[in-house]
Design a protein around this motif. Structure first.
Motif, PDB file in Angstrom:
ATOM      1  N   TYR A  86     -59.903  16.598  57.854  1.00  0.00           N
ATOM      2  CA  TYR A  86     -61.000  15.755  58.166  1.00  0.00           C
ATOM      3  C   TYR A  86     -61.917  16.204  57.287  1.00  0.00           C
ATOM      4  O   TYR A  86     -62.328  17.362  57.075  1.00  0.00           O
ATOM      5  CB  TYR A  86     -61.263  16.086  59.738  1.00  0.00           C
ATOM      6  CG  TYR A  86     -62.169  14.843  60.250  1.00  0.00           C
ATOM      7  CD1 TYR A  86     -61.857  13.637  60.678  1.00  0.00           C
ATOM      8  CD2 TYR A  86     -63.389  15.390  60.963  1.00  0.00           C
ATOM      9  CE1 TYR A  86     -62.686  12.657  60.995  1.00  0.00           C
ATOM     10  CE2 TYR A  86     -64.178  14.448  61.751  1.00  0.00           C
ATOM     11  CZ  TYR A  86     -63.915  12.948  61.360  1.00  0.00           C
ATOM     12  OH  TYR A  86     -64.619  12.052  62.137  1.00  0.00           O
ATOM     13  N   LEU A  87     -62.694  15.201  56.782  1.00  0.00           N
ATOM     14  CA  LEU A  87     -63.968  15.377  56.017  1.00  0.00           C
ATOM     15  C   LEU A  87     -64.815  16.437  56.981  1.00  0.00           C
ATOM     16  O   LEU A  87     -65.515  16.074  57.735  1.00  0.00           O
ATOM     17  CB  LEU A  87     -64.568  14.131  55.720  1.00  0.00           C
ATOM     18  CG  LEU A  87     -65.583  14.311  54.559  1.00  0.00           C
ATOM     19  CD1 LEU A  87     -65.023  14.743  53.319  1.00  0.00           C
ATOM     20  CD2 LEU A  87     -66.235  12.936  54.313  1.00  0.00           C
ATOM     21  N   GLY A  88     -65.356  17.511  55.959  1.00  0.00           N
ATOM     22  CA  GLY A  88     -66.368  18.198  56.415  1.00  0.00           C
ATOM     23  C   GLY A  88     -65.929  19.567  57.572  1.00  0.00           C
ATOM     24  O   GLY A  88     -66.250  20.303  57.869  1.00  0.00           O
ATOM     25  N   TYR A  89     -64.262  19.350  57.514  1.00  0.00           N
ATOM     26  CA  TYR A  89     -63.704  20.407  58.480  1.00  0.00           C
ATOM     27  C   TYR A  89     -62.594  21.085  57.790  1.00  0.00           C
ATOM     28  O   TYR A  89     -61.863  20.556  56.696  1.00  0.00           O
ATOM     29  CB  TYR A  89     -63.374  19.814  59.766  1.00  0.00           C
ATOM     30  CG  TYR A  89     -64.314  19.357  60.573  1.00  0.00           C
ATOM     31  CD1 TYR A  89     -64.606  20.043  61.922  1.00  0.00           C
ATOM     32  CD2 TYR A  89     -64.890  18.324  60.431  1.00  0.00           C
ATOM     33  CE1 TYR A  89     -65.587  19.633  62.718  1.00  0.00           C
ATOM     34  CE2 TYR A  89     -65.929  17.932  61.561  1.00  0.00           C
ATOM     35  CZ  TYR A  89     -66.259  18.585  62.433  1.00  0.00           C
ATOM     36  OH  TYR A  89     -67.209  18.159  63.340  1.00  0.00           O
ATOM     37  N   GLN A  90     -62.480  22.259  58.091  1.00  0.00           N
ATOM     38  CA  GLN A  90     -61.254  23.085  57.563  1.00  0.00           C
ATOM     39  C   GLN A  90     -59.860  22.715  57.932  1.00  0.00           C
ATOM     40  O   GLN A  90     -59.823  22.227  59.046  1.00  0.00           O
ATOM     41  CB  GLN A  90     -61.351  24.574  57.946  1.00  0.00           C
ATOM     42  CG  GLN A  90     -62.737  25.283  57.289  1.00  0.00           C
ATOM     43  CD  GLN A  90     -62.589  26.573  58.017  1.00  0.00           C
ATOM     44  OE1 GLN A  90     -61.803  27.087  58.586  1.00  0.00           O
ATOM     45  NE2 GLN A  90     -63.709  27.418  57.436  1.00  0.00           N
ATOM     46  N   ASN A  91     -58.929  22.436  56.867  1.00  0.00           N
ATOM     47  CA  ASN A  91     -57.624  22.000  57.285  1.00  0.00           C
ATOM     48  C   ASN A  91     -56.901  22.888  58.121  1.00  0.00           C
ATOM     49  O   ASN A  91     -57.024  24.025  58.213  1.00  0.00           O
ATOM     50  CB  ASN A  91     -56.907  21.686  56.023  1.00  0.00           C
ATOM     51  CG  ASN A  91     -57.262  20.683  55.145  1.00  0.00           C
ATOM     52  OD1 ASN A  91     -58.351  19.851  55.725  1.00  0.00           O
ATOM     53  ND2 ASN A  91     -56.697  20.499  54.067  1.00  0.00           N
ATOM     54  N   VAL A  92     -56.200  22.212  59.260  1.00  0.00           N
ATOM     55  CA  VAL A  92     -55.090  23.117  60.142  1.00  0.00           C
ATOM     56  C   VAL A  92     -53.928  22.763  59.858  1.00  0.00           C
ATOM     57  O   VAL A  92     -53.217  21.576  59.958  1.00  0.00           O
ATOM     58  CB  VAL A  92     -55.735  22.737  61.607  1.00  0.00           C
ATOM     59  CG1 VAL A  92     -54.952  23.405  62.614  1.00  0.00           C
ATOM     60  CG2 VAL A  92     -57.242  23.077  61.712  1.00  0.00           C
ATOM     61  N   GLU A  93     -53.004  23.634  59.741  1.00  0.00           N
ATOM     62  CA  GLU A  93     -51.341  23.356  59.842  1.00  0.00           C
ATOM     63  C   GLU A  93     -50.930  24.194  61.059  1.00  0.00           C
ATOM     64  O   GLU A  93     -51.291  25.375  61.022  1.00  0.00           O
ATOM     65  CB  GLU A  93     -50.867  24.024  58.624  1.00  0.00           C
ATOM     66  CG  GLU A  93     -51.264  23.377  57.282  1.00  0.00           C
ATOM     67  CD  GLU A  93     -50.504  23.924  56.140  1.00  0.00           C
ATOM     68  OE1 GLU A  93     -49.540  24.710  56.211  1.00  0.00           O
ATOM     69  OE2 GLU A  93     -51.086  23.441  55.035  1.00  0.00           O
ATOM     70  N   LYS A  94     -50.246  23.458  61.630  1.00  0.00           N
ATOM     71  CA  LYS A  94     -49.440  23.945  62.927  1.00  0.00           C
ATOM     72  C   LYS A  94     -48.074  23.402  63.254  1.00  0.00           C
ATOM     73  O   LYS A  94     -47.855  22.045  63.011  1.00  0.00           O
ATOM     74  CB  LYS A  94     -50.478  23.751  64.158  1.00  0.00           C
ATOM     75  CG  LYS A  94     -50.108  24.433  65.370  1.00  0.00           C
ATOM     76  CD  LYS A  94     -51.208  24.333  66.469  1.00  0.00           C
ATOM     77  CE  LYS A  94     -50.925  25.464  67.731  1.00  0.00           C
ATOM     78  NZ  LYS A  94     -51.926  24.996  68.587  1.00  0.00           N
ATOM     79  N   GLN A  95     -47.020  24.175  63.773  1.00  0.00           N
ATOM     80  CA  GLN A  95     -45.804  23.650  63.989  1.00  0.00           C
ATOM     81  C   GLN A  95     -45.727  22.725  65.457  1.00  0.00           C
ATOM     82  O   GLN A  95     -46.653  23.011  66.296  1.00  0.00           O
ATOM     83  CB  GLN A  95     -44.948  24.893  64.264  1.00  0.00           C
ATOM     84  CG  GLN A  95     -43.526  24.385  64.516  1.00  0.00           C
ATOM     85  CD  GLN A  95     -42.461  25.908  64.691  1.00  0.00           C
ATOM     86  OE1 GLN A  95     -42.723  26.738  64.270  1.00  0.00           O
ATOM     87  NE2 GLN A  95     -41.472  25.451  65.322  1.00  0.00           N
ATOM     88  N   ALA A  96     -45.032  21.793  65.038  1.00  0.00           N
ATOM     89  CA  ALA A  96     -45.121  20.738  66.101  1.00  0.00           C
ATOM     90  C   ALA A  96     -44.460  21.194  67.670  1.00  0.00           C
ATOM     91  O   ALA A  96     -43.706  22.125  67.678  1.00  0.00           O
ATOM     92  CB  ALA A  96     -43.869  19.654  65.626  1.00  0.00           C
ATOM     93  N   GLU A  97     -45.161  20.836  68.607  1.00  0.00           N
ATOM     94  CA  GLU A  97     -44.777  21.247  69.953  1.00  0.00           C
ATOM     95  C   GLU A  97     -44.449  20.044  70.731  1.00  0.00           C
ATOM     96  O   GLU A  97     -45.134  18.817  70.582  1.00  0.00           O
ATOM     97  CB  GLU A  97     -46.068  22.045  70.656  1.00  0.00           C
ATOM     98  CG  GLU A  97     -46.477  23.201  69.982  1.00  0.00           C
ATOM     99  CD  GLU A  97     -47.678  23.902  70.618  1.00  0.00           C
ATOM    100  OE1 GLU A  97     -47.818  23.446  71.829  1.00  0.00           O
ATOM    101  OE2 GLU A  97     -48.141  24.851  70.219  1.00  0.00           O
ATOM    102  N   THR A  98     -43.227  20.134  71.231  1.00  0.00           N
ATOM    103  CA  THR A  98     -42.629  18.790  71.719  1.00  0.00           C
ATOM    104  C   THR A  98     -42.636  18.909  73.562  1.00  0.00           C
ATOM    105  O   THR A  98     -42.610  17.919  74.056  1.00  0.00           O
ATOM    106  CB  THR A  98     -41.210  18.491  71.473  1.00  0.00           C
ATOM    107  OG1 THR A  98     -40.265  19.606  71.626  1.00  0.00           O
ATOM    108  CG2 THR A  98     -41.437  18.048  69.910  1.00  0.00           C
ATOM    109  N   LYS A  99     -42.877  20.116  73.993  1.00  0.00           N
ATOM    110  CA  LYS A  99     -42.646  20.326  75.415  1.00  0.00           C
ATOM    111  C   LYS A  99     -43.952  20.114  76.160  1.00  0.00           C
ATOM    112  O   LYS A  99     -43.842  19.480  77.412  1.00  0.00           O
ATOM    113  CB  LYS A  99     -42.327  21.812  75.702  1.00  0.00           C
ATOM    114  CG  LYS A  99     -40.822  22.203  75.125  1.00  0.00           C
ATOM    115  CD  LYS A  99     -40.574  23.788  75.622  1.00  0.00           C
ATOM    116  CE  LYS A  99     -39.089  24.102  75.316  1.00  0.00           C
ATOM    117  NZ  LYS A  99     -38.987  25.393  75.435  1.00  0.00           N
ATOM    118  N   ARG A 100     -45.120  20.065  75.447  1.00  0.00           N
ATOM    119  CA  ARG A 100     -46.319  19.768  76.054  1.00  0.00           C
ATOM    120  C   ARG A 100     -47.024  19.168  74.982  1.00  0.00           C
ATOM    121  O   ARG A 100     -47.012  19.393  73.769  1.00  0.00           O
ATOM    122  CB  ARG A 100     -46.923  20.797  76.874  1.00  0.00           C
ATOM    123  CG  ARG A 100     -47.065  22.026  75.864  1.00  0.00           C
ATOM    124  CD  ARG A 100     -47.566  23.271  76.714  1.00  0.00           C
ATOM    125  NE  ARG A 100     -48.111  24.442  75.791  1.00  0.00           N
ATOM    126  CZ  ARG A 100     -47.305  25.195  75.332  1.00  0.00           C
ATOM    127  NH1 ARG A 100     -45.982  25.221  75.985  1.00  0.00           N
ATOM    128  NH2 ARG A 100     -47.483  26.213  74.578  1.00  0.00           N
TER     129      ARG A 100
END
Length: 574
Positions: A73-87
């Motif tokens: 998102y413009l102006g924000y730090q990128n975030v990388e996270k493993q997908a969660e499917t249970k919740r």
């Protein structure tokens, strides 16, 4: 039957696996727990993605639980996270303070990007330096939103056309104003004398609020160039160089000898052939819309000087021919070398650089080379700062402009390249075609086609441009946040044009207006600038910024031009 049943089961299992997509859902918020709208959510390493809705929520299909999601998102730090499917996933994105605190130059002040109220774009200099170019404008294309960069014709060392936020004028120039270290320059060529390796930052002012300080000169936008200063530390010597070869990747498809001759026949009826092209082998020349054409031009319509053999159209299927594009284009060598020195301490900082750029054009007998040198010194004593910069460049350009026209709108190089006859009669030496300056089958008085190879080999075009810039300022901090600055600059720009057309060129041939001719011209422009202004900047309660500036500016330019031309030169060998 058992085997068939097994195959059907395997296919059903494969289809079930293929369509068993996993859906992941979640919400993206900022550090104030407010939802972020329009955040890009992409499966890492793929083009599959989505964006968050008005509530910051997203929903995305993935292939496996181990997929990594990338949130940007413009102006924000990128975030990388493993997908969660249970919740449902909960993603927190934090502001990119480094980007928001980045300093942008606007007019006479430097401000943080987060405090900007106008439309200002900042080019990434590191990315631009990856391109082996002679000037910064050639590497600017496609790197800044809202800025269009195009080339007039791609000649070596040619300046680029930069248009900011579209064409603002229908009949006048749409080029922006260039400001180099605070010195306004309205000539794009002066800006191209700066070595790209010497540029510290490049900011582009787009809207009225950002350009108003420069008046009508900034109506088409402003390109602000800030060059590098010396760095604190031991002396450091750096070298940057590149080598390369340029090649024309695509040319205009042309007819071969057979297609060319077939077209001539298809253009006219049998009766016209008999009347105008000597179908009965009368041996008389005829006049056409293309000029004077001997009756023996169309080999299948006559008897060759009393010989019984008559070439037919099929004889041209394997006839020798010229592709004039292959003859005027070449593989062109390019090299670029730059060496710099920088160093200093908290009181005195210095820097110097030398660069050499040499580029052959892909068209014969064209070249551009530039030698450039720069030196800078900055001295800081308590509340006083002094800075001085000197830049000199000499550029030499050889060769004529392919699109240049004279006497006629179609009298340019490629009009001859694409229109000149590519084939001779069967049994005739093909070399005769390239050795002749003009085509005997056309009337040179009203047909402007000229042997393009001969013209390129005999035309002489040389343009030498010298540019010297002196810039400096003296700044004193009266109180904390209150500064007074006096700046001054002087620019000397001179250009020398030399042109010679001998009798084997399209502009100096016996059928031309001026016959053998030469032109010599010099141009010089001297410009000085003085600006004195005071600025005050203060932040209250970490939330309110006050920035005030008042000053006066004086600028003057003097132009001097001299030109001389001589025609009908009797002794061209001199």
């Amino acid at each position: 039957m058992k085997r068939i049943y097994l195959i059907i089961c395997l296919l059903a299992g494969s289809l079930t696996t293929a369509f068993a997509q996993i859906i992941v859902r979640g919400t993206v918020v900022d550090d104030q727990n407010e939802p972020l709208i329009g955040v890009n959510v992409v499966v890492k390493g793929t083009s599959k993605g989505t964006i968050t809705d008005m509530d910051g929520k997203f929903s995305l299909q993935i292939n496996k639980n181990s997929d990594i999601l990338v949130f940007s998102y413009l102006g924000y730090q990128n975030v990388e996270k493993q997908a969660e499917t249970k919740r449902p996933m909960s993603i927190l994105m934090r502001e990119d303070k480094q980007a928001l605190d980045e300093v942008v130059v606007i007019g006479y002040q430097d401000v943080r990007k987060r405090d900007l109220t106008g439309s200002v774009a900042k080019a990434n200099i590191d990315d631009m330096l990856k391109a082996p170019v002679s000037s910064f404008d050639q590497a600017l294309a496609g790197r800044v939103a809202g800025v269009t960069v195009s080339s007039g014709e791609g000649t070596p060392g040619g300046t680029m056309n930069i248009v900011i936020r579209g064409n603002n004028s229908v009949t006048q120039d749409n080029s922006p104003l260039y400001v180099i270290d605070g010195f306004p320059v309205e000539d794009a060529e002066a800006a191209s004398t700066i070595n790209p390796n010497d540029i510290e930052s490049l900011d582009i002012l787009k809207d009225a609020s950002a350009t108003a300080i420069y008046g009508s000169r900034g109506a088409n936008g402003v390109v602000i160039i800030t060059t590098k200063n010396g760095t604190i530390g031991a002396p450091v010597v750096s070298y940057d160089g590149s080598f390369g070869v340029q090649r024309v990747s695509r040319t205009i498809p042309l007819m071969d000898a057979y297609e060319f001759m077939r077209l001539q026949e298809e253009m006219y009826t049998t009766a016209e052939m008999q009347t105008h092209y000597g179908y009965y082998a009368t041996g008389n020349d005829v006049m056409t819309e293309y000029g004077r054409i001997p009756s023996n031009y169309f080999a299948n319509l006559y008897s060759l000087k009393g010989l019984d053999y008559r070439p037919t159209l099929d004889d041209y299927r394997n006839a020798d021919q010229y592709d004039w594009q292959d003859l005027i284009f070449r593989d062109a060598w390019q090299q670029n070398h730059s060496i710099s020195l920088t160093g200093g301490n908290t009181d005195v900082r210095y820097n110097a650089s030398l660069s050499y750029f040499d580029q052959d054009g892909v068209v014969l007998n064209s070249n551009y080379n530039r030698f450039q040198g720069r030196a800078g010194l900055r001295v800081k004593k308590k509340k006083m700062t002094a800075n001085m910069t000197v830049n000199f460049s000499r550029a030499t350009s050889l060769g004529s402009s392919p699109s240049q026209s004279q006497y006629s709108g179609m009298n340019n190089l490629f009009y001859s390249v694409w229109g000149y006859r590519p084939v001779t009669q069967p049994g005739t030496a093909l070399q005769d075609l390239i050795d002749n300056d003009t085509d005997d089958n056309v009337n040179a008085a009203n047909d402007y086609r000229f042997n393009p190879i001969r013209s390129l080999q005999n035309e002489y075009r040389k343009v030498t441009t010298d540019n010297t810039q002196f810039n400096g300022f003296l700044e004193y901090e009266i109180l904390k946040g209150l500064k007074i600055r006096a700046t001054g600059g002087y620019t000397i720009n001179s250009r020398r044009n030399e042109t010679f057309n001998n009798s084997r060129t399209r502009y100096g041939s016996p059928v031309s207006t001026n016959k053998v001719n030469a032109t010599f011209g010099t141009y010089e422009r001297n410009t000085w600038l003085n600006e004195d202004y005071m600025t005050y900047q203060k932040t209250f309660n970490r939330a309110h910024n006050l920035n005030v500036m008042a000053g006066v500016s004086f600028q003057s330019s003097r132009y001097k031009y001299y030109s001389m031309q001589t025609t009908n030169i009797p002794y061209e060998s001199l």
